[in-house]
Scaffold this motif. Structure first.
Motif: not given
Length: 489
Positions: A391-394, A396-404, A425-428, A468-470
């Protein structure tokens, strides 16, 4: 009070308020639901002993707005679309009004959606049910040749397993009683989906199939719909970034040469003591961090838990360097709304104050919501010698995908700038957030973001290796950007 006087009443109206309609009847406003000063007031009111939903139109364009609303609700009724019953309407030189039956114990789909917002869009059956209900109603509307120009979940009111269309002002018609054309359907659905979190985009094929179960007259293209959604999202970002600069329904703003004051209007009364004296709350709040350029505290104001950040001026030289540039507070205020419009989780910005001297900027105070949750380092500490849960790993993937997908970089992805809240994960700390307009600039900045994120753990550690692998590598990120946007590179 008469309608003519209501045109000059502004926002702060003492209730209950009696409006004289004619020599024999009046309306008693009990609760204001929406206010556009000198234009429109929407209220829960008493009329002839009945509770009604009253829409009152005043000002120079009262007749125009009254006519649009009346035309819209008439179109809905003529095509047998469920909508609250129109009880009375009238217009004259003073203004106009429409009274509708008031649906007790009803909720908009938007209200239901927001109360489920803590759940993942991809996993929440309840959220998917809300969207399916909305799409069925939208399809029925389209089959009758109608569409709602500003289509969103707030247009649909749910009561006892029935959905009612409200806000006739935005209802338009192509050919009454005939199915809407494909282009109109595509554009209208794009307006609807553009206001939902981007993670729903992966489910577009499924939702299109669901829509077409009710409207079989069109065959929709996922690619065409997605392109229209992206275009509308860009417009929505530009629109909100204009609104945060001026006084409007969403924001209370005073923008002068001697200072800037902006606050989310719904929170203005609650935050009033802080806005009047922010330094007092800096001194009394719970210390989070503080050094030369900033002081950060959290505190409670009239029951609302917030974070207050002051951007300081260290010296005369520092003041000269900041005079002409937007403050970091302004940048964070702006980027907070950009991220929110793009569905990227961040602490909600609530207010901003800037000191100015003849337009030249000084200190600033930024108020955001307080996040109830642990930061990245605290939350993942227990997994330092094991694997991060899926759940936490996915997430992070969703957050990075949204930013990318938006070519956005944060600029400082240290662990204390990400919080685990409601399974995401929420950004501040958005001082260095930037949206890039070319791949070269973005790739360089992404490399720094990725490297800073991984430095939260020792090189070679389990967490460093797993993330790093994800995460996409620097060489992969541009291809990943195109893939997320449905573009063949």
């Amino acid at each position: 009070m008469r309608l003519l006087e209501l045109a000059h009443a502004g926002r702060n109206i003492q209730l209950p308020l009696s409006i004289e309609l004619d020599s024999t009847s009046s309306l008693v406003i009990e609760q204001l639901l929406r206010v556009l000063p000198n234009r429109r007031y929407v209220a829960k009111a008493d009329w002839l002993g009945k509770t009604v939903l009253a829409k009152l139109f005043v000002g120079d364009k009262a007749k125009k707005h009254y006519a649009r609303e009346l035309q819209g609700v008439s179109l809905l009724a003529q095509q047998h679309i469920s909508t609250p019953k129109l009880l009375a309407h009238h217009v004259n030189d003073e203004g106009g009004y429409l009274f509708f039956e008031y649906l007790e114990n009803s909720q908009t789909l938007d209200y239901q959606w927001r109360h489920l917002a803590s759940e993942s869009m991809l996993r929440s059956t309840a959220q998917q049910n809300i969207l399916q209900q909305a799409l069925a109603s939208i399809a029925i509307l389209h089959l009758q040749g109608l569409w709602q120009e500003d289509l969103h979940l707030d247009n649909l009111l749910a009561k006892e397993n029935c959905l009612y269309w409200i806000d006739g002002d935005g209802v338009s018609v192509e050919k009454p009683g005939n199915p809407l054309s494909k282009d109109k359907v595509t554009n209208n659905l794009a307006v609807f989906f553009a206001q939902l979190p981007p993670e729903i985009d992966t489910l577009l094929p499924e939702y299109i199939r669901y829509y077409q179960q009710y409207n079989t007259t069109v065959t929709l293209s996922v690619d065409e719909l997605y392109k229209a959604i992206v275009s509308i999202r860009k417009w929505r970002v530009k629109n909100i970034l204009k609104k945060i600069r001026r006084d409007c329904t969403l924001f209370s703003v005073r923008n002068t040469l001697n200072g800037f004051y902006g606050v989310v209007r719904q929170q203005e009364a609650t935050l009033a003591p802080l806005l009047a004296n922010p330094d007092q709350f800096i001194d009394k709040g719970r210390f989070i961090k503080g050094f030369g350029t900033t002081n950060v505290v959290d505190t409670v104001v009239n029951g609302l838990h917030i974070v207050l950040k002051r951007y300081n001026i260290k010296s005369f030289k520092h003041r000269l360097s900041r005079f002409w540039r937007p403050t970091r507070g302004w940048h964070s205020w702006q980027e907070g709304f950009r991220l929110m419009m793009l569905g990227i989780p961040t602490a909600k910005p609530l207010a901003l104050i800037e000191e100015r001297f003849q337009g030249m900027r000084g200190r600033a105070w930024l108020i955001t919501e307080f996040l109830e949750g642990p930061d990245l380092l605290t939350h993942l500490k227990r997994y330092e010698q094991s694997e991060v849960p899926s759940v936490e790993l996915e997430a992070i993937g969703i957050l990075f995908d949204c930013l990318i997908a938006q070519r956005i970089t944060h600029g400082d992805l240290k662990g204390t700038n990400l919080f685990w809240v409601n399974q995401q994960w929420v950004l501040i700390d958005l001082d260095a957030v930037k949206q890039h307009h070319n791949n070269r600039s973005y790739q360089r900045a992404y490399a720094k973001d990725r490297a800073r994120f991984l430095r939260n753990w020792p090189k070679g550690s389990a967490l460093y290796t797993q993330f790093g692998q994800y995460l996409p590598t620097v060489d992969q990120v541009i291809d990943h950007y195109y893939r997320l946007n449905g573009v063949k590179n």
